[in-house]
Design an enzyme around this catalytic site. Structure first.
Site, PDB file in Angstrom:
ATOM      1  CB  ALA A  17      -0.934  -0.002   1.209  1.00  0.00           C
ATOM      2  CG  ASP A  75      13.467  -5.741  -9.065  1.00  0.00           C
ATOM      3  OD1 ASP A  75      12.698  -6.226  -8.216  1.00  0.00           O
ATOM      4  OD2 ASP A  75      14.632  -6.168  -9.232  1.00  0.00           O
ATOM      5  CG  PHE A 166      12.630   2.081   3.883  1.00  0.00           C
ATOM      6  CD1 PHE A 166      12.828   1.099   2.921  1.00  0.00           C
ATOM      7  CD2 PHE A 166      12.191   3.333   3.477  1.00  0.00           C
ATOM      8  CE1 PHE A 166      12.595   1.359   1.583  1.00  0.00           C
ATOM      9  CE2 PHE A 166      11.944   3.599   2.139  1.00  0.00           C
ATOM     10  CZ  PHE A 166      12.156   2.615   1.192  1.00  0.00           C
TER      11      PHE A 166
END
Length: 208
Positions: A17, A75, A166
């Site tokens: 999401a 990717d 992250f």
């Protein structure tokens, strides 16, 4: 001349999401309505490619064929020069927990430590240059496709610094900066990221 995407619905080949929200925000100004593969109940194909381009195309083509709509997939990953381009397409896999560890999520600190450990084994003089890569693949149901590649070069630092990123962000210092991706304001990071580089190329060709 590359085929134009135009306005209308576009399937984002993801079940994430957060990624759907990010990509939707980038394409909304161009009249594109984004739907996720997850919301359409489309299966996730096995990423069996050995390059970012191959895996992005696998995902985009699977969503385009299953939905009958144009699909976009990305990717991305980190390549470290001293490690012969690794982890590369296996960037996320290096953070994968094993079944016996109890948590099916990803352990990015473990992955960061693995990269650092391999660099330490190379010796103090091992180059710490690296780059984040992003490939965006557009696929039409009739088989036509377009690919856009983005790159953010930098160096690896240790120990990890920052809390706003992250993945490998806490050890990645982009060229021209002293802060890691995890220390930069998110808006500043997104402006210079590998994904931003790829999207600039997509927008220029598809909507320019």
């Amino acid at each position: 001349m590359t085929r134009r995407l135009g306005s209308g619905s576009l399937v984002i080949a993801t079940h994430n999401a957060g990624k759907l929200k990010e990509i939707s925000a980038l394409l909304e100004p161009h009249g594109v309505k984004c739907l996720s593969a997850g919301s359409l109940g489309l299966p996730e194909p096995a990423e069996t490619g050995t390059t970012f381009v191959q895996n992005a195309l696998i995902k985009a083509r699977a969503s385009a064929e299953a939905s009958g709509l144009v699909a976009l997939a990305d990717d991305s990953g980190l390549s470290v020069d001293a490690l012969d381009g690794r982890p590369g397409v296996y960037t996320a896999d290096w953070a994968e927990r094993q079944w016996f560890e109890g948590d099916p999520g990803r352990d990015w600190y473990m992955a960061i430590g693995k990269v650092e450990g391999m660099l330490q084994e190379k010796g103090a003089d091992a180059p710490r240059s690296c780059a984040f890569h992003c490939v965006l693949a557009l696929a039409w149901p009739d088989g036509e496709y377009a690919v856009y590649e983005g790159k953010a070069p930098g160096t690896l630092t240790w120990p990890p610094r920052g809390t706003m990123g992250f993945g490998y962000d806490p050890v990645f210092v982009p060229v021209g900066r002293e802060q890691t991706f995890a220390e930069l304001d998110p808006a500043e990071k997104h402006a210079i990221s590998h994904r931003a580089d790829a999207f600039k190329k997509l927008v220029a060709e598809q909507f320019g």
